[in-house]
Write an enzyme that holds these catalytic residues in place. Structure first.
Site, PDB file in Angstrom:
ATOM      1  N   TRP B 322      46.851  38.322  25.376  1.00  0.00           N
ATOM      2  CA  TRP B 322      46.210  37.490  26.335  1.00  0.00           C
ATOM      3  C   TRP B 322      46.440  37.494  27.482  1.00  0.00           C
ATOM      4  O   TRP B 322      45.702  37.859  28.178  1.00  0.00           O
ATOM      5  CB  TRP B 322      45.772  35.879  26.079  1.00  0.00           C
ATOM      6  CG  TRP B 322      44.794  35.172  27.153  1.00  0.00           C
ATOM      7  CD1 TRP B 322      43.471  34.924  27.025  1.00  0.00           C
ATOM      8  CD2 TRP B 322      45.198  34.690  27.735  1.00  0.00           C
ATOM      9  NE1 TRP B 322      43.591  34.160  27.464  1.00  0.00           N
ATOM     10  CE2 TRP B 322      44.309  33.681  28.387  1.00  0.00           C
ATOM     11  CE3 TRP B 322      46.863  34.489  28.489  1.00  0.00           C
ATOM     12  CZ2 TRP B 322      44.173  33.891  29.460  1.00  0.00           C
ATOM     13  CZ3 TRP B 322      46.864  33.545  30.083  1.00  0.00           C
ATOM     14  CH2 TRP B 322      45.010  33.231  29.918  1.00  0.00           C
ATOM     15  N   HIS B 323      47.946  37.082  28.049  1.00  0.00           N
ATOM     16  CA  HIS B 323      48.509  37.628  28.296  1.00  0.00           C
ATOM     17  C   HIS B 323      48.474  39.054  29.520  1.00  0.00           C
ATOM     18  O   HIS B 323      48.468  39.067  31.191  1.00  0.00           O
ATOM     19  CB  HIS B 323      49.694  37.304  29.149  1.00  0.00           C
ATOM     20  CG  HIS B 323      49.992  35.805  29.074  1.00  0.00           C
ATOM     21  ND1 HIS B 323      49.923  34.825  27.848  1.00  0.00           N
ATOM     22  CD2 HIS B 323      50.306  34.827  30.125  1.00  0.00           C
ATOM     23  CE1 HIS B 323      49.751  33.849  27.890  1.00  0.00           C
ATOM     24  NE2 HIS B 323      50.376  33.626  29.203  1.00  0.00           N
ATOM     25  N   GLY B 324      48.155  40.148  28.503  1.00  0.00           N
ATOM     26  CA  GLY B 324      48.087  41.590  29.700  1.00  0.00           C
ATOM     27  C   GLY B 324      47.997  42.014  28.651  1.00  0.00           C
ATOM     28  O   GLY B 324      47.990  41.945  27.414  1.00  0.00           O
ATOM     29  N   PHE B 490      45.195  38.261  34.579  1.00  0.00           N
ATOM     30  CA  PHE B 490      45.391  37.907  33.108  1.00  0.00           C
ATOM     31  C   PHE B 490      43.783  37.774  32.821  1.00  0.00           C
ATOM     32  O   PHE B 490      43.171  37.177  33.760  1.00  0.00           O
ATOM     33  CB  PHE B 490      45.596  36.942  32.567  1.00  0.00           C
ATOM     34  CG  PHE B 490      47.522  37.327  33.186  1.00  0.00           C
ATOM     35  CD1 PHE B 490      47.512  38.413  33.026  1.00  0.00           C
ATOM     36  CD2 PHE B 490      48.242  36.229  34.009  1.00  0.00           C
ATOM     37  CE1 PHE B 490      49.331  37.946  33.542  1.00  0.00           C
ATOM     38  CE2 PHE B 490      49.945  36.084  34.040  1.00  0.00           C
ATOM     39  CZ  PHE B 490      49.759  37.762  33.411  1.00  0.00           C
TER      40      PHE B 490
END
Lengths: 412, 490
Positions: B322-324, B490
């Site tokens: 989800w963050h990257g 993100f």
């Protein structure tokens, strides 16, 4: 109503305290370059009949305090480093919001450059704009000269640029002083010029943009009844520079602007009077300043100067002498110190070591200095060093500078 | 328009002023207009994506509420969620998926079959997609009613303070507040202002200052030896905390000025004494989202200890993604999952050891050791988060393990990475101050509440001084290489 009183009081008080702190902080962190140069100008803008404008060639040349002392002309040097003609136009336009000069003299070295801003030099106009009060003309200038929004913001609200100076604040930031040179910047140095390898060829016309802005400056001056003179100050390497190929006379006669080309004049000894490749040292600058004084007087361009504040100018001249004294210790070498030998405010006592034969630039400078009344040269030195330089005020008093030099071949 | 821009400093007061001047019943429309304007100031076409996400969740939820008593609910839920996540997957993960496939082919000795598309990631898409998806699931579960007013719902998705970097709000908390528009409350607005000021200090004074050093070192990690990399790794965990928590705090403060309470997104994570505690205190809105909408549906801890550990690992790996969209983020998430699993195993093993005499005197040293260990583990994981690729991350770790240039700490070498001595010392003081504030928060002491109780002149002086402090010591303006909020990626 009562319930609103408390929030309004707190909000206003907070805003007032914020404004108070910021009004003290903004000038404190500001780079003092602009203050140093322009404080005297903005304090008494009504005092000036002549403005010297353009790039560093003019900034290092027109010693306005000496112009007043020797010729009675009240002038200020508002030229800045690497200033293109569009910048000069806006510098003049903004300066005219504050003063009403009779003559404007512009150095036109940068007319070879067609750009509004030289790449990598976008920060240099800060030396003019920082001290300039916010006005319609300032906003117009910033919008025309700079593309990036961030740079424009930095010019209109320079705290955004200077706030990070908090870690480099010095005494001078808390107690700033103006430079005392009437806007000029002294160059106490020496540069040995190679003989010219060619001749000026005048191959092409002046670039479009500088010509356009010169036209605008001319219109601005005509509108306000100001005499405009363009000059090309002498500098060492002009024959190897782009200005050597520009047909200035053609452009200036088309625009109806008086033009004085001093690049090949014998007013200066370019071999001894250059401070670096592009600028005159103090001796050279003083000679050209004297030329300006005579030229403006002879042509009666300042025929009836307004009564000036004599006491203020005398006080400023005293301050100027003090500032000049402070420059000598900053000279990098002996030739640098000797580059101010024609300064009548000081007496130079030079003691050469017995048997020492000066060479190169030093020899040239000493030769030229023999005709100066304020320079005493003795060749009876007993010390090991080649030259002992001692300087005292012409008005009397002790030596304020004393230094001996052992001259290696490289320093000649 | 980022929070630390001049545009926002003009935009926000204008929004607040108009908000309290217009009649209550239309205030949400004004906020919606302002939020869409705020979002589209980056790129006007982003508005379409936001509208798509809003419409999908809105109509999906309406259908779900109608299908409550029929058997088609689950089908509608799946279709709605698929539609909701489609833009996110396309914009964020297309390049990553194709690149990974290409890599497999290259490893197998074949040519890469796909040309990588140049897709620009719309700002905040991960945040509002998750918020809208959470709403759909809430309606399906029946925990909230479907909102009938499209514009009010659109405001729930687009509310500008938390639109681009969270907190990812829950329907129950935010949507209900958009119904009633309170009168202007000075005390609340002042509290909001204090929050914003503290958020700006975290973001502009601390995070952006650290970014100068960290960017310098991570740009060419091989050029710098272990000491630089250790310092950068330690500082990065503080940078990302101050960056993200700073943004969340500004968002919370801005919303409070508008009379709306957003959830807490951080709770002093720097004081955690285990990785699992760190995650309970860090990005709370996302962690709780994953708990409620992924971990529990996967079975949570109800299906035995082994399945619980597996569920945790899966959740943390997906959280990394989800963050990257890169394997470095997957690795970061997985590492955190592994650390938490190991902690679980260790704590249940240690729990079986009986307490020995005098062990209560060792509480504090043990706590300190645990804190230090947590910092080290979190910092190691962040190396993967910050490194440009996996290779670079492993090189950095290798270089750290071979550290020999300790003298750089004393000979001034460390000050050659963009922060001079004064800036470095100032930064250390600020970090100490940050820890102190976190410590107070942890004890339930709110400094802004203390400040609110002080006499008016002192309060005004301190508020004005805080604003000046940010302007003077913040990294902003022309010399400032405007670092975007990290979480915008993100």
């Amino acid at each position: 109503m009562k319930k609103y009183l408390y929030p309004i009081t707190e909000t206003l008080l907070t805003l007032m305290i914020f404004a108070l702190i910021m009004s003290a902080l903004i000038p404190l962190v500001e780079n003092k370059q602009s203050y140093t140069k322009y404080k005297a100008f903005y304090d008494t803008p009504e005092e000036y009949d002549v403005l010297f404008c353009g790039d560093s060639h003019m900034m290092n040349t027109a010693y306005t305090m000496e112009l007043w002392k020797n010729h009675g002309i009240r002038a200020y040097n508002i030229a800045n480093s690497a200033e293109s003609m569009p910048v000069t136009y806006y510098v003049i336009k903004n300066a005219l919001d504050h003063c009403d000069p009779k003559v404007i003299v512009i150095d036109t070295f940068f007319t070879y450059n067609n750009r509004i801003m030289t790449a990598g030099k976008e920060m240099l106009p800060h030396q003019y704009f920082d001290m300039l009060p916010l006005s319609k003309n300032k906003i117009e200038a910033v919008n025309c000269l700079f593309d990036s929004r961030e740079t424009r913001f930095g010019y209109l609200f320079d705290f955004s640029l200077y706030h990070s100076r908090w870690n480099e604040l010095e005494r001078g930031d808390f107690f700033p002083e103006y430079n005392g040179f009437g806007g000029a910047e002294p160059l106490l140095a020496s540069y040995t010029v190679k003989p010219p390898s060619g001749k000026m060829s005048k191959k092409h016309d002046m670039a479009k943009r500088p010509e356009e802005y010169l036209g605008k400056i001319k219109s601005l001056c005509d509108e306000k009844g100001i005499k405009l003179i363009c000059v090309m100050n002498p500098y060492a390497m002009w024959f190897e520079n782009k200005t050597g190929n520009v047909d200035f006379e053609k452009t200036f006669s088309k625009l109806g602007i008086e033009f004085i080309d001093l690049r090949e004049s014998d007013l200066v000894d370019i071999y001894a009077d250059s401070g670096d490749v592009a600028h005159l040292n103090m001796t050279g600058a003083r000679k050209i300043t004297d030329f300006y004084g005579k030229y403006l007087t002879e042509h009666s361009y300042v025929p009836d100067p307004a009564p000036c504040d004599e006491a203020l100018w005398n006080k400023n001249y005293e301050y100027y002498i003090e500032k000049k004294k402070a420059v000598f210790p900053m000279a990098a070498d002996c030739a640098g110190v000797l580059s101010d030998l024609n300064d009548p405010d000081f007496i130079f006592d030079l003691t050469l070591r017995k048997g020492y034969v000066p060479e190169g630039t030093i020899a040239l400078m000493l030769d030229n200095a023999r005709s100066f009344d304020n320079v005493n040269i003795s060749a009876e030195g007993e010390a090991d060093d080649d030259i002992l330089v001692r300087i005292r005020p012409a008005s009397g008093g002790d030596y304020f500078f004393e230094k001996s030099y052992r001259l290696s071949p490289s320093s000649l | 328009m980022v929070f630390n821009s001049l545009s926002f400093l003009i935009f926000f007061p204008t929004v607040v002023l108009v908000y309290y001047l217009i009649p209550c019943r239309v205030r949400y429309l004004w906020l919606l207009f302002a939020s869409w304007f705020f979002y589209m100031s980056w790129n006007i076409s982003y508005g379409l994506l936001l509208l798509f996400s809003t419409a999908t969740a809105y109509f999906g939820a309406l259908l779900l509420s109608r299908a409550k008593n029929s058997g088609s609910g689950k089908r509608i839920l799946i279709i709605s969620l698929l539609a909701e996540f489609c833009p996110l997957v396309f914009f964020k993960y297309t390049g990553f998926i194709l690149d990974s496939i290409n890599h497999v082919f290259e490893v197998a000795g074949s040519y890469a079959p796909f040309a990588l598309p140049d897709i620009l990631l719309p700002i905040g898409i991960s945040f509002y997609t998750f918020q809208a998806a959470g709403y759909i699931i809430d309606v399906y579960r029946g925990t909230v009613e479907a909102e009938r007013n499209f514009f009010r719902f659109a405001l729930f998705v687009a509310f500008f303070p938390q639109l681009v970097a969270g907190p990812i709000e829950r329907t129950k908390n935010l949507l209900s507040q958009l119904d009633c528009t309170a009168r202007f409350d000075f005390e609340k607005a002042r509290d909001g202002l204090y929050l914003m000021l503290w958020g700006y200090i975290m973001k502009v004074v601390i995070a952006d200052r650290i970014a100068i050093f960290v960017n310098c070192v991570y740009e060419s990690p091989l050029k710098y030896g272990g000491v630089y990399l250790i310092t950068a790794a330690m500082l990065f965990s503080i940078q990302i905390y101050c960056d993200f928590a700073g943004y969340s705090t500004i968002a919370k403060g801005a919303a409070k000025i508008l009379g709306i309470n957003l959830m807490d997104n951080f709770n002093s994570p720097t004081l955690s004494i285990s990785v699992s505690e760190y995650w309970r205190r860090w990005h709370i809105s996302l962690t709780s989202w994953f708990r409620d909408y992924l971990y529990i549906p996967l079975g949570g801890n109800r299906k035995g200890p082994k399945r619980k550990l597996l569920n945790k690992f899966v959740v943390f790996t997906i959280s990394g993604l989800w963050h990257g969209a890169d394997w470095t983020y997957v690795m970061w998430g997985s590492l955190n999952g592994i650390f938490i699993i190991l902690e679980d195993i260790a704590s249940s093993a240690l729990g079986r050891i009986p307490a020995f005499p005098g062990s209560k005197h060792l509480k504090l040293p043990i706590k300190l050791i645990k804190w230090l260990l947590t910092c080290i583990l979190v910092d190691i994981a962040y190396i993967f988060f910050r490194a440009v690729n996996m290779g670079s991350a492993f090189l950095i770790i290798e270089s750290i393990l071979k550290t020999s240039n300790w003298k750089e700490l004393t000979n001034g070498g460390i000050f050659s990475c963009g922060l001079d001595v004064k800036n470095f010392v100032f930064l250390l003081i600020m970090i100490a101050m940050l820890m102190l504030v976190d410590l107070f928060n942890n004890k339930g002491i709110r400094l802004r509440t203390l400040l609110a109780g002080k006499p008016l002149p002192l309060r005004s002086l301190l508020t004005a001084a805080a604003a000046v402090f940010i302007l003077l010591f913040g990294i902003w303006g022309s010399t400032y290489d405007a670092a975007e909020f990290i979480y915008f990626q993100f």
